[in-house]
Design a protein around this motif. Structure first.
Motif, PDB file in Angstrom:
ATOM      1  N   THR A 167       0.850  -1.182   0.000  1.00 54.90           N
ATOM      2  CA  THR A 167       0.000   0.000   0.000  1.00 54.90           C
ATOM      3  C   THR A 167       0.893   1.242   0.000  1.00 54.90           C
ATOM      4  O   THR A 167       2.111   1.141   0.189  1.00 54.90           O
ATOM      5  N   SER A 168       0.296   2.396  -0.214  1.00 54.04           N
ATOM      6  CA  SER A 168       1.089   3.637  -0.240  1.00 54.04           C
ATOM      7  C   SER A 168       0.148   4.831  -0.160  1.00 54.04           C
ATOM      8  O   SER A 168      -1.075   4.704  -0.219  1.00 54.04           O
ATOM      9  N   ASP A 169       0.748   6.002  -0.020  1.00 50.69           N
ATOM     10  CA  ASP A 169       0.053   7.287  -0.164  1.00 50.69           C
ATOM     11  C   ASP A 169      -1.178   7.395   0.728  1.00 50.69           C
ATOM     12  O   ASP A 169      -2.272   7.725   0.281  1.00 50.69           O
ATOM     13  N   TRP A 170      -0.955   7.156   2.020  1.00 48.48           N
ATOM     14  CA  TRP A 170      -2.047   7.314   2.979  1.00 48.48           C
ATOM     15  C   TRP A 170      -2.399   8.787   3.181  1.00 48.48           C
ATOM     16  O   TRP A 170      -3.540   9.134   3.360  1.00 48.48           O
ATOM     17  N   HIS A 171      -1.386   9.639   3.220  1.00 47.24           N
ATOM     18  CA  HIS A 171      -1.589  11.083   3.400  1.00 47.24           C
ATOM     19  C   HIS A 171      -2.396  11.388   4.663  1.00 47.24           C
ATOM     20  O   HIS A 171      -3.355  12.172   4.635  1.00 47.24           O
ATOM     21  N   SER A 227       0.252   0.787  -5.986  1.00 46.91           N
ATOM     22  CA  SER A 227      -0.961   0.380  -5.275  1.00 46.91           C
ATOM     23  C   SER A 227      -2.012   1.479  -5.302  1.00 46.91           C
ATOM     24  O   SER A 227      -3.211   1.211  -5.190  1.00 46.91           O
ATOM     25  N   GLY A 228      -1.569   2.728  -5.456  1.00 47.94           N
ATOM     26  CA  GLY A 228      -2.485   3.850  -5.398  1.00 47.94           C
ATOM     27  C   GLY A 228      -2.834   4.200  -3.960  1.00 47.94           C
ATOM     28  O   GLY A 228      -2.500   3.489  -3.019  1.00 47.94           O
ATOM     29  N   SER A 229      -3.520   5.317  -3.782  1.00 44.80           N
ATOM     30  CA  SER A 229      -3.935   5.756  -2.447  1.00 44.80           C
ATOM     31  C   SER A 229      -5.174   4.975  -2.011  1.00 44.80           C
ATOM     32  O   SER A 229      -5.978   4.565  -2.851  1.00 44.80           O
ATOM     33  N   PRO A 230      -5.351   4.778  -0.705  1.00 44.53           N
ATOM     34  CA  PRO A 230      -6.509   4.011  -0.236  1.00 44.53           C
ATOM     35  C   PRO A 230      -7.814   4.790  -0.234  1.00 44.53           C
ATOM     36  O   PRO A 230      -8.887   4.188  -0.152  1.00 44.53           O
ATOM     37  N   ILE A 231      -7.749   6.126  -0.274  1.00 40.88           N
ATOM     38  CA  ILE A 231      -8.956   6.944  -0.376  1.00 40.88           C
ATOM     39  C   ILE A 231      -8.744   7.970  -1.481  1.00 40.88           C
ATOM     40  O   ILE A 231      -7.599   8.307  -1.799  1.00 40.88           O
ATOM     41  N   PRO A 232      -9.818   8.473  -2.104  1.00 43.92           N
ATOM     42  CA  PRO A 232      -9.649   9.511  -3.130  1.00 43.92           C
ATOM     43  C   PRO A 232      -9.104  10.784  -2.489  1.00 43.92           C
ATOM     44  O   PRO A 232      -9.678  11.296  -1.538  1.00 43.92           O
ATOM     45  N   LEU A 233      -8.008  11.286  -3.010  1.00 42.64           N
ATOM     46  CA  LEU A 233      -7.379  12.479  -2.456  1.00 42.64           C
ATOM     47  C   LEU A 233      -7.685  13.727  -3.267  1.00 42.64           C
ATOM     48  O   LEU A 233      -7.243  14.820  -2.926  1.00 42.64           O
ATOM     49  N   GLY A 271     -13.480   8.087  -9.699  1.00 41.02           N
ATOM     50  CA  GLY A 271     -13.772   6.909 -10.517  1.00 41.02           C
ATOM     51  C   GLY A 271     -12.742   5.803 -10.422  1.00 41.02           C
ATOM     52  O   GLY A 271     -12.931   4.729 -10.999  1.00 41.02           O
ATOM     53  N   ASN A 272     -11.642   6.043  -9.723  1.00 44.93           N
ATOM     54  CA  ASN A 272     -10.590   5.030  -9.619  1.00 44.93           C
ATOM     55  C   ASN A 272     -10.914   4.027  -8.515  1.00 44.93           C
ATOM     56  O   ASN A 272     -11.345   4.406  -7.436  1.00 44.93           O
ATOM     57  N   ASP A 273     -10.706   2.752  -8.801  1.00 43.84           N
ATOM     58  CA  ASP A 273     -10.876   1.729  -7.773  1.00 43.84           C
ATOM     59  C   ASP A 273      -9.735   1.848  -6.776  1.00 43.84           C
ATOM     60  O   ASP A 273      -8.561   1.766  -7.151  1.00 43.84           O
ATOM     61  N   LYS A 274     -10.067   2.034  -5.508  1.00 42.35           N
ATOM     62  CA  LYS A 274      -9.050   2.120  -4.472  1.00 42.35           C
ATOM     63  C   LYS A 274      -8.769   0.724  -3.932  1.00 42.35           C
ATOM     64  O   LYS A 274      -9.696  -0.041  -3.666  1.00 42.35           O
ATOM     65  N   GLN A 275      -7.492   0.407  -3.768  1.00 43.71           N
ATOM     66  CA  GLN A 275      -7.117  -0.961  -3.440  1.00 43.71           C
ATOM     67  C   GLN A 275      -5.773  -1.036  -2.738  1.00 43.71           C
ATOM     68  O   GLN A 275      -5.010  -0.066  -2.719  1.00 43.71           O
ATOM     69  N   VAL A 276      -5.532  -2.187  -2.148  1.00 37.03           N
ATOM     70  CA  VAL A 276      -4.201  -2.596  -1.725  1.00 37.03           C
ATOM     71  C   VAL A 276      -3.867  -3.835  -2.537  1.00 37.03           C
ATOM     72  O   VAL A 276      -4.758  -4.490  -3.095  1.00 37.03           O
TER      73      VAL A 276
END
Length: 408
Positions: free
Chosen positions: A6-10, A244-250, A256-261
């Motif tokens: 995972t990454s980019d929790w911010h 992995s992308g961020s876990p929530i929309p930032l 529209g992006n699927d958030k995932q680990v």
């Protein structure tokens, strides 16, 4: 061996005046359940734990509480610094966290071997060698030369990053070969790669020196866990090179992006599979476009307040009705009536038809810093002038320099 990427929790992000604390807490609670149910051996966070180098106290509390809670699962935790993180902030508790089976590498280390981590499975056996590479700051890798061209700076930075990966991979190979059983080599990174897709919430980190790192320059690792881009994606179509992308929309354009680990499974020293695990969405967000009549209809289509757990956050772009002087008040009244929060309200920009006349009606609250600069540039009739490119580059470099100073 089962590794979660995972990454980019911010943590601590202030999103147009709104705290994301509840969303982040919901994600971390869900993540702990996933780690336990899937019997995850190691969790790798590939940068941008925090949104700023000086995170608010509640963000630090969420972070520290998670580190304590994960101990019960027996999962090994590796935390890498990103461009939003302060190395000093991450490292202030590094020694203490090492006693809790947590490795923190906030920035490039003077001794490169200190960026090697042995990943163990739940039985305590070595299961992988991790080349732990955080966000690499230019000052850690290259020395600026007077009179050096932008092209030369870009080439020097690209080569320095490639050399860092190559040197650490060589060390990882030597460490892997010291074990009797075959082990995969996993690497991390926090940067933009060539051909990847960004979003409006992603800060460019190598403006003026390096826009994107070529995928061909990465060493032949078994899996590369990347951070920095908030949209989950493969690199160059390769299954083992992943954001992995961020876990929530930032930002609103991430809705529209699927958030995932990502769950990466290894056996016999090789990657077997990568499985995206969808992150539950806890805060409703939407982007609406249309004239006032169309927007009023959208409000009427919303389900009753009693059926909604949280208020909808809206980004509204008004088309055609930008001449209405009471537009803002009319939409705010509709929002209050339907239990909606308008976080951003802007008019459609129609430069070709209205030009600067329309722009004069825009307010600073409708524009970000880059748009303000572009408005000022267009006012000087330089938008299509060759000099504009130089001004844009200078502006971008100043922004990057200030961001780096603010984030340590």
């Amino acid at each position: 061996m089962r590794l979660l990427h995972t990454s980019d929790w911010h943590l601590g992000q202030n999103f147009m005046g709104k705290s994301r604390a509840n969303e982040h807490q919901a994600f971390l609670d869900w993540l702990l359940v996933l780690i336990e149910s899937e019997r995850i051996d190691a969790l790798v966070i590939a940068g941008d734990i925090f949104d700023t180098g000086t995170p608010p106290s509640y963000a630090r509390e969420i972070y520290n509480h998670f580190v304590v809670q994960i101990q019960a699962s027996g999962c090994q935790l590796v935390i890498l610094g990103g461009n939003h993180d302060s190395v000093a902030t991450l490292h202030e508790s590094r020694t203490l966290l090492a006693c809790l089976n947590v490795t923190v590498i906030g920035g490039a280390q003077p001794e490169i071997r200190d960026q090697l981590v042995v990943i163990h499975d739940r039985s305590g056996e070595p299961a992988a060698v991790l080349a732990a590479i955080p966000y690499l700051r230019p000052r850690d890798l290259v020395s600026s030369q007077a009179g050096e061209s932008p092209e030369a700076k870009q080439q020097a930075m690209t080569q320095a990053i490639a050399d860092h990966y190559a040197a650490l991979y060589t060390e990882a190979e030597a460490l892997r070969d010291s074990f009797s059983s075959p082990l995969p080599i996993i690497a991390t990174g926090h940067l933009t790669t060539v051909g990847s897709t960004s979003s409006e919430s992603v800060r460019e980190i190598y403006i003026g020196t390096l826009e994107a790192f070529p995928a061909s320059a990465f060493p032949p690792v078994d899996y590369l866990a990347l951070g920095h881009l908030h949209k989950a994606q493969k690199v160059a179509g390769e299954e083992h090179l992943r954001y992995s992308g961020s876990p929530i929309p930032l930002s609103f354009d991430e809705i529209g992006n699927d958030k995932q680990v990502l769950l990466a499974e290894f056996s016999e020293g090789a990657l077997q599979s990568v499985t995206p695990v969808a992150v539950p969405h806890t805060q409703p967000m939407a982007r609406w476009k249309g004239n006032l009549q169309q927007l009023e209809a959208r409000f009427q289509e919303l389900e009753p307040l009693s059926l909604r757990a949280k208020p909808l956050w809206l980004d509204i772009e008004v088309q055609e009705d930008d001449y209405l002087s009471d537009l803002h008040n009319r939409l705010q009244a509709l929002a209050e009536e339907h239990g909606v929060e308008i976080l951003r309200l802007r008019r459609q920009r129609q430069r070709n038809r209205q030009g600067l006349e329309q722009q004069s009606r825009e307010t600073l609250s409708e524009l970000n810093i880059d748009e303000v600069f572009e408005r000022r540039l267009s006012a000087e009739a330089l938008e299509n002038d060759p000099a504009a490119a130089g001004l844009r580059n200078a502006f971008a470099e100043i922004r990057a320099s200030l961001d780096e100073e603010l984030n340590g």
